[in-house]
Write an enzyme that holds these catalytic residues in place. Structure first.
Site, short mmCIF file in Angstrom:
data_model
loop_
_atom_site.label_atom_id
_atom_site.label_comp_id
_atom_site.label_asym_id
_atom_site.label_seq_id
_atom_site.Cartn_x
_atom_site.Cartn_y
_atom_site.Cartn_z
N ASP A 185 -2.21 18.03 -3.16
CA ASP A 185 -2.43 17.47 -4.49
C ASP A 185 -3.57 18.22 -5.18
O ASP A 185 -4.69 17.73 -5.29
CB ASP A 185 -2.74 15.98 -4.38
CG ASP A 185 -2.78 15.28 -5.72
OD1 ASP A 185 -2.34 15.88 -6.72
OD2 ASP A 185 -3.25 14.11 -5.76
N GLN B 69 -8.27 4.27 -10.43
CA GLN B 69 -7.47 4.86 -11.50
C GLN B 69 -8.39 5.39 -12.59
O GLN B 69 -9.34 4.75 -12.99
CB GLN B 69 -6.49 3.84 -12.09
CG GLN B 69 -5.35 3.47 -11.19
CD GLN B 69 -5.71 2.38 -10.21
OE1 GLN B 69 -6.77 1.80 -10.30
NE2 GLN B 69 -4.81 2.10 -9.29
N GLY B 70 -8.07 6.58 -13.08
CA GLY B 70 -8.91 7.22 -14.08
C GLY B 70 -9.84 8.25 -13.48
O GLY B 70 -10.39 9.08 -14.19
N ASP B 71 -10.02 8.21 -12.15
CA ASP B 71 -10.89 9.18 -11.47
C ASP B 71 -10.11 10.34 -10.87
O ASP B 71 -10.70 11.34 -10.44
CB ASP B 71 -11.69 8.49 -10.36
CG ASP B 71 -12.67 7.46 -10.90
OD1 ASP B 71 -13.29 7.75 -11.94
OD2 ASP B 71 -12.80 6.38 -10.29
N SER B 72 -8.80 10.23 -10.82
CA SER B 72 -7.95 11.29 -10.24
C SER B 72 -8.33 12.67 -10.74
O SER B 72 -8.61 12.87 -11.93
CB SER B 72 -6.49 11.06 -10.61
OG SER B 72 -5.86 10.22 -9.70
N HIS C 165 -1.05 15.74 -9.30
CA HIS C 165 -0.31 14.57 -9.79
C HIS C 165 -0.69 14.19 -11.22
O HIS C 165 0.01 13.40 -11.86
CB HIS C 165 -0.48 13.37 -8.84
CG HIS C 165 -1.77 12.64 -8.96
ND1 HIS C 165 -2.79 12.78 -8.04
CD2 HIS C 165 -2.21 11.74 -9.86
CE1 HIS C 165 -3.80 12.00 -8.38
NE2 HIS C 165 -3.47 11.36 -9.49
#
Length: 270
Positions: free
Chosen positions: A129, A222-225, A80
């Site tokens: 994913d 958010q930001g760790d994906s 993603h």
């Protein structure tokens, strides 16, 4: 730096909003994007020498996702993270604890261009994913840049097992970005508890791994994906998605690396 929210299909977003009546639940991929702020929740600062497999994916030199080095030229991340951005704008950064600031204590970061992205053909926003990235030149391996250990195919973790997630994402839901790498210890959550916590969203036991703290307060955000989830120095998961960040009664969802072991080898030889 500010980031924005999400790419998820409107119908899924509508479904989640109407199913979680106690809160205004926001389904979030754990990606940092423009106009929303993004780090690890409930954790602490760490250093790249402790987690030298950790990389940052940058879009136009701005941190967008995490990633994991699995060979000098191949990197593992979340599919993603690569649904919108142009390949020519993407780079990988390794060997640095900090994203932007420079420190006399740290040598310069290693930066590589991404020349190929292989997303799993079954990726459907929530499931499968996972993505492989190839770089233009090998990373120079040293104490700050190392290849992660991969699990055997079919490897499973028992509920309660201690795991660690790292990244530069938000320290709280809708929080602000961290310039310093952070870590947090989580526990593997059983699939029964995970399904109950995230209902009505289905959980694929084969391809997903749930980890967190059902009491809240600890999570990726958010930001760790795309970043690593490790257990005993083995890469067991890729940060994927969750409902908000670190909410009581919820858990994070990670792509289960062991399920994709043969897929990784097929495309990379690793």
């Amino acid at each position: 730096m500010d980031y924005v929210i999400t790419f998820i299909h409107i119908i899924i977003l509508y479904y989640v909003f109407n199913s979680k009546t106690a809160t205004s639940a926001r389904f979030s991929a754990r990606r940092s994007m423009k106009d929303k702020t993004a780090r690890i929740v409930g954790g602490e600062p760490t250093t790249i020498t402790m987690y030298p497999h950790q990389l940052s994916v940058a879009n136009k030199n701005n941190h967008n996702c995490g990633a994991t080095l699995i060979s000098p030229v191949w990197v593992l991340s979340a599919a993603h993270c690569f649904t919108k951005h142009s390949l020519t704008h993407l780079t990988l950064r390794g060997g640095s604890t900090t994203l932007k600031s420079t420190s006399a204590k740290e040598p310069p970061a290693e930066v590589r261009n991404i020349i190929q992205i292989i997303k799993h053909t079954s990726f459907n926003q929530l499931d499968y994913d996972i993505a492989l990235l190839k770089v233009n030149a090998p990373f120079d391996l040293n104490t700050r840049v190392k290849v992660a250990n991969l699990p055997a195919a079919g490897f499973e973790l028992q509920p309660g097992t201690l795991v660690t997630v790292t990244g530069w994402g938000a320290t709280m839901e809708n929080g602000t970005a961290s310039d310093v790498l952070r870590k947090v210890n989580l526990n593997v959550i059983s699939y029964e508890e995970c399904e109950q916590a995230l209902s009505p969203i289905p959980i694929n036991k084969d391809t997903m791994l749930c980890a967190g703290n059902l009491k809240g307060g600890k999570d990726a955000c958010q930001g760790d994906s795309g970043g690593p989830l490790v257990s005993n120095n083995v890469l067991v998961g890729v940060v994927s998605w969750g409902l908000g960040c670190a909410r009581e009664g919820n858990t994070g969802v990670f792509t289960k690396v062991s399920h994709f072991r043969s897929w990784i080898t097929e495309h990379t030889g690793v």
